[in-house]
Design a protein around this motif. Sequence first.
Motif, PDB file in Angstrom:
ATOM      1  N   ALA A  99       7.383   9.040  -2.558  1.00 30.77           N
ATOM      2  CA  ALA A  99       6.494   8.250  -3.421  1.00 30.77           C
ATOM      3  C   ALA A  99       5.163   7.953  -2.725  1.00 30.77           C
ATOM      4  O   ALA A  99       5.111   7.755  -1.512  1.00 30.77           O
ATOM      5  CB  ALA A  99       7.171   6.946  -3.819  1.00 30.77           C
ATOM      6  N   ALA A 100       4.077   7.885  -3.523  1.00 36.11           N
ATOM      7  CA  ALA A 100       2.743   7.604  -2.959  1.00 36.11           C
ATOM      8  C   ALA A 100       2.416   6.119  -2.968  1.00 36.11           C
ATOM      9  O   ALA A 100       1.548   5.677  -2.240  1.00 36.11           O
ATOM     10  CB  ALA A 100       1.677   8.358  -3.756  1.00 36.11           C
ATOM     11  N   CYS A 101       3.097   5.352  -3.831  1.00 31.26           N
ATOM     12  CA  CYS A 101       2.640   3.979  -4.076  1.00 31.26           C
ATOM     13  C   CYS A 101       3.701   2.935  -3.793  1.00 31.26           C
ATOM     14  O   CYS A 101       4.830   3.053  -4.280  1.00 31.26           O
ATOM     15  CB  CYS A 101       2.253   3.831  -5.539  1.00 31.26           C
ATOM     16  SG  CYS A 101       1.208   5.132  -6.125  1.00 31.26           S
ATOM     17  N   LYS A 125       3.985   5.811   7.805  1.00 27.82           N
ATOM     18  CA  LYS A 125       4.537   6.930   8.576  1.00 27.82           C
ATOM     19  C   LYS A 125       5.090   8.021   7.655  1.00 27.82           C
ATOM     20  O   LYS A 125       5.033   9.204   7.970  1.00 27.82           O
ATOM     21  CB  LYS A 125       5.661   6.383   9.473  1.00 27.82           C
ATOM     22  CG  LYS A 125       5.836   7.109  10.778  1.00 27.82           C
ATOM     23  CD  LYS A 125       6.890   6.421  11.612  1.00 27.82           C
ATOM     24  CE  LYS A 125       8.077   7.333  11.742  1.00 27.82           C
ATOM     25  NZ  LYS A 125       9.195   6.702  12.414  1.00 27.82           N
ATOM     26  N   SER A 126       5.608   7.576   6.496  1.00 29.32           N
ATOM     27  CA  SER A 126       6.222   8.552   5.589  1.00 29.32           C
ATOM     28  C   SER A 126       5.232   9.074   4.547  1.00 29.32           C
ATOM     29  O   SER A 126       5.616   9.820   3.659  1.00 29.32           O
ATOM     30  CB  SER A 126       7.424   7.913   4.887  1.00 29.32           C
ATOM     31  OG  SER A 126       6.965   6.963   3.955  1.00 29.32           O
ATOM     32  N   GLY A 127       3.969   8.678   4.618  1.00 28.47           N
ATOM     33  CA  GLY A 127       2.964   9.242   3.707  1.00 28.47           C
ATOM     34  C   GLY A 127       2.631   8.392   2.494  1.00 28.47           C
ATOM     35  O   GLY A 127       1.879   8.835   1.636  1.00 28.47           O
ATOM     36  N   GLY A 128       3.178   7.185   2.390  1.00 22.48           N
ATOM     37  CA  GLY A 128       2.881   6.333   1.237  1.00 22.48           C
ATOM     38  C   GLY A 128       1.731   5.381   1.523  1.00 22.48           C
ATOM     39  O   GLY A 128       1.395   5.122   2.680  1.00 22.48           O
ATOM     40  N   ASN A 296       6.508   7.089  -7.872  1.00 20.35           N
ATOM     41  CA  ASN A 296       6.005   8.435  -7.568  1.00 20.35           C
ATOM     42  C   ASN A 296       5.153   8.904  -8.738  1.00 20.35           C
ATOM     43  O   ASN A 296       5.428   8.592  -9.892  1.00 20.35           O
ATOM     44  CB  ASN A 296       7.157   9.386  -7.228  1.00 20.35           C
ATOM     45  CG  ASN A 296       7.988   9.768  -8.421  1.00 20.35           C
ATOM     46  OD1 ASN A 296       7.696  10.736  -9.116  1.00 20.35           O
ATOM     47  ND2 ASN A 296       9.040   9.002  -8.706  1.00 20.35           N
ATOM     48  N   LEU A 297       4.107   9.639  -8.400  1.00 20.52           N
ATOM     49  CA  LEU A 297       3.142  10.087  -9.410  1.00 20.52           C
ATOM     50  C   LEU A 297       3.130  11.613  -9.501  1.00 20.52           C
ATOM     51  O   LEU A 297       3.615  12.308  -8.590  1.00 20.52           O
ATOM     52  CB  LEU A 297       1.727   9.630  -9.034  1.00 20.52           C
ATOM     53  CG  LEU A 297       1.514   8.184  -8.598  1.00 20.52           C
ATOM     54  CD1 LEU A 297       0.056   7.960  -8.211  1.00 20.52           C
ATOM     55  CD2 LEU A 297       1.922   7.217  -9.677  1.00 20.52           C
ATOM     56  N   ILE A 337      12.792  10.431  -8.185  1.00 21.52           N
ATOM     57  CA  ILE A 337      13.302   9.082  -7.844  1.00 21.52           C
ATOM     58  C   ILE A 337      14.630   9.214  -7.096  1.00 21.52           C
ATOM     59  O   ILE A 337      14.852   8.554  -6.080  1.00 21.52           O
ATOM     60  CB  ILE A 337      13.518   8.232  -9.125  1.00 21.52           C
ATOM     61  CG1 ILE A 337      12.196   8.046  -9.848  1.00 21.52           C
ATOM     62  CG2 ILE A 337      14.176   6.893  -8.785  1.00 21.52           C
ATOM     63  CD1 ILE A 337      12.318   7.342 -11.201  1.00 21.52           C
ATOM     64  N   ASP A 338      15.502  10.078  -7.598  1.00 21.67           N
ATOM     65  CA  ASP A 338      16.824  10.235  -6.960  1.00 21.67           C
ATOM     66  C   ASP A 338      16.731  10.979  -5.632  1.00 21.67           C
ATOM     67  O   ASP A 338      17.482  10.711  -4.703  1.00 21.67           O
ATOM     68  CB  ASP A 338      17.763  11.012  -7.894  1.00 21.67           C
ATOM     69  CG  ASP A 338      18.021  10.260  -9.182  1.00 21.67           C
ATOM     70  OD1 ASP A 338      18.009   9.016  -9.144  1.00 21.67           O
ATOM     71  OD2 ASP A 338      18.215  10.917 -10.218  1.00 21.67           O
TER      72      ASP A 338
END
Length: 587
Positions: A99-101, A125-128, A296-297, A337-338
Amino acid sequence: MPKLKMPANLPDPIINENAKIVLNRRYQRKDTEGVVYETTKELFWRVASAIAEEESKYKKSSIKTADLAREFYDLMTSYNFLPNSPTLMNAGTDIGQLAACFVLPVEDDIEGIFDAVKHAAMIHKSGGGTGFSFSRLRAKDSVVGSTGGVASGPLSFLKIFNCATEQIKQGGTRRGANMGILRVDHPDIMDFIKAKERDGELNNFNLSIGLTESFMQAVEKKADFDLIAPNTGEPVGSLNARDVFNILVQKAWESGDPGIVFLDRINRDNPTPQLGEMESTNPCGEQPLLPYEACNLGSINLGKCFAKGTNGKDSEINWDELKRIIHLAVRFLDNVIDASQYPLPQITETVEMNRKIGLGVMGWADLLYQLKIPYNSQTAVDMGERVMKFVQDEARSASKTLAAERGHFPTYVESIFGEANLGPYRNATTTTIAPTGTLSIIAGCSSGVEPLFALSFVRNVMDNDKLVETNPFFEDAVKEADAYSGSLMEEIAKVGTIKKMKHLPEELRSVFVTSMDVEPIWHLKMQAAFQKHTDNAVSKTVNLPANATKEDIWDIYWKAYEYGCKGVTVYRDGSKTSQVLCTGDGD
Ligand code: UDP
């Protein structure tokens, strides 16, 4: 790692030159020495197969995982749709955060504040990207009960978050982005409004002021409004609303910060009010979320949905194709999501309760170019509204189909949809319009719902050669008008726009407008048109020339309120040495 084997006949993706660089630098897998070992074909297959494999756990789904993986692969590599960057980077890997947000709560105690710093570090760290409201923190100089000392206030802590962000590169690739929000009735609001007046200050944050309906009414009436101590709920002073609004406008004129968000409006559209209030958005403002919620987008490239008219018919949008893409994209995003692993158990819990997804669009300016509709026209605004209504209606219909197969989102019954007997839906929200900073480079299209920045520009390539890069739809149109020449393209590359090139046909000059040619009012009208049919919010920057006045910004902020936008950001040419952290270029 995904188990599905890559089919032998899988076609190679066609990657544009800029995308090659971006994908290689930040998205393809690297070994411990930093050497890229994944091809772009393997990248897209990794994502397609990891997301498709989620399908097998839904017993009612009749879709074969291998077929779906192939459909997802084709969906992405045709650049009809791309999921947000963390999904492209992490799907099917050990990181697995897609997810980005994110929005994190900041509680009014030292433990709570530093928990939020730590959690933000894990997310970056994970890109969000992370958003925070600092509104719960007691004001500067209030008493600290446990020590008898005085509190240092939201701004001092904001600096700690900023500094922590600086040190943690997202997944070793890009720097974390943050949103910091303070309610307008917080006693420290004046310091917060001025927080970014020095260039480079709080450079990992976008700041927005959380405006309330009662504040906006006070601005209109030139009335005073109360400042409320968050820890006691008591009024501790008052300010003139018009004065505060003027300073806010002054600072935005100077540096672009702060932006504004309309908190009451965001909460009016909160699909799950039973779970509490939304107090912040993600870094670029398009995704309001509850504390500990993530989303997530993914974005559909509208430029690809153009149908050229034949047999005397006008060119149109290929609605059937758009519908197909929307339904497939919603399934994709629900599976994300899953497939995603969230960095905290509280986040996993909140995400699984509401199952929010944010399907949006990019390539809007490219589509308008093909339809020969000027961005700055009522026809374009009406078309924007029509397209987004279609996207939202179809996305909700896809979410209903998924609910029938997989069950509705767990908090549906008490949600606004359950209360109104609409649904059931699989997702509490389905639509969001993201900036698509990197996705638009990968897809080679215009970003989000923004006008194009320049029709033609000079790109420096590695051996110091200069290449003139021209928008392909513009190039086609110039050739069609028999006006093409290399020297013309070079001339355009110097200024970006053809507005003043009177020797070019009038139709070209009215259709092929760029962001600087588009008057602020049309930026806002377009944002409002898309917002009307977007569950979450719309990322949009109103670009202004360097000579724009404070009155221009006053007008934009006020009209954003009148037009029903959820917030707005302005950028006056040259007012900042570096742009906000959203170009996807990170560092
Ligand atoms: N984002 C981030 N860091 C960045 C760019 C984006 O954390 O450098 C997050 C942020 O929440 C932003 C969202 O990703 O609002 C979407 O941004 P964009 O559409 O530009 O991302 P893309 O998927 O194109 O990389």
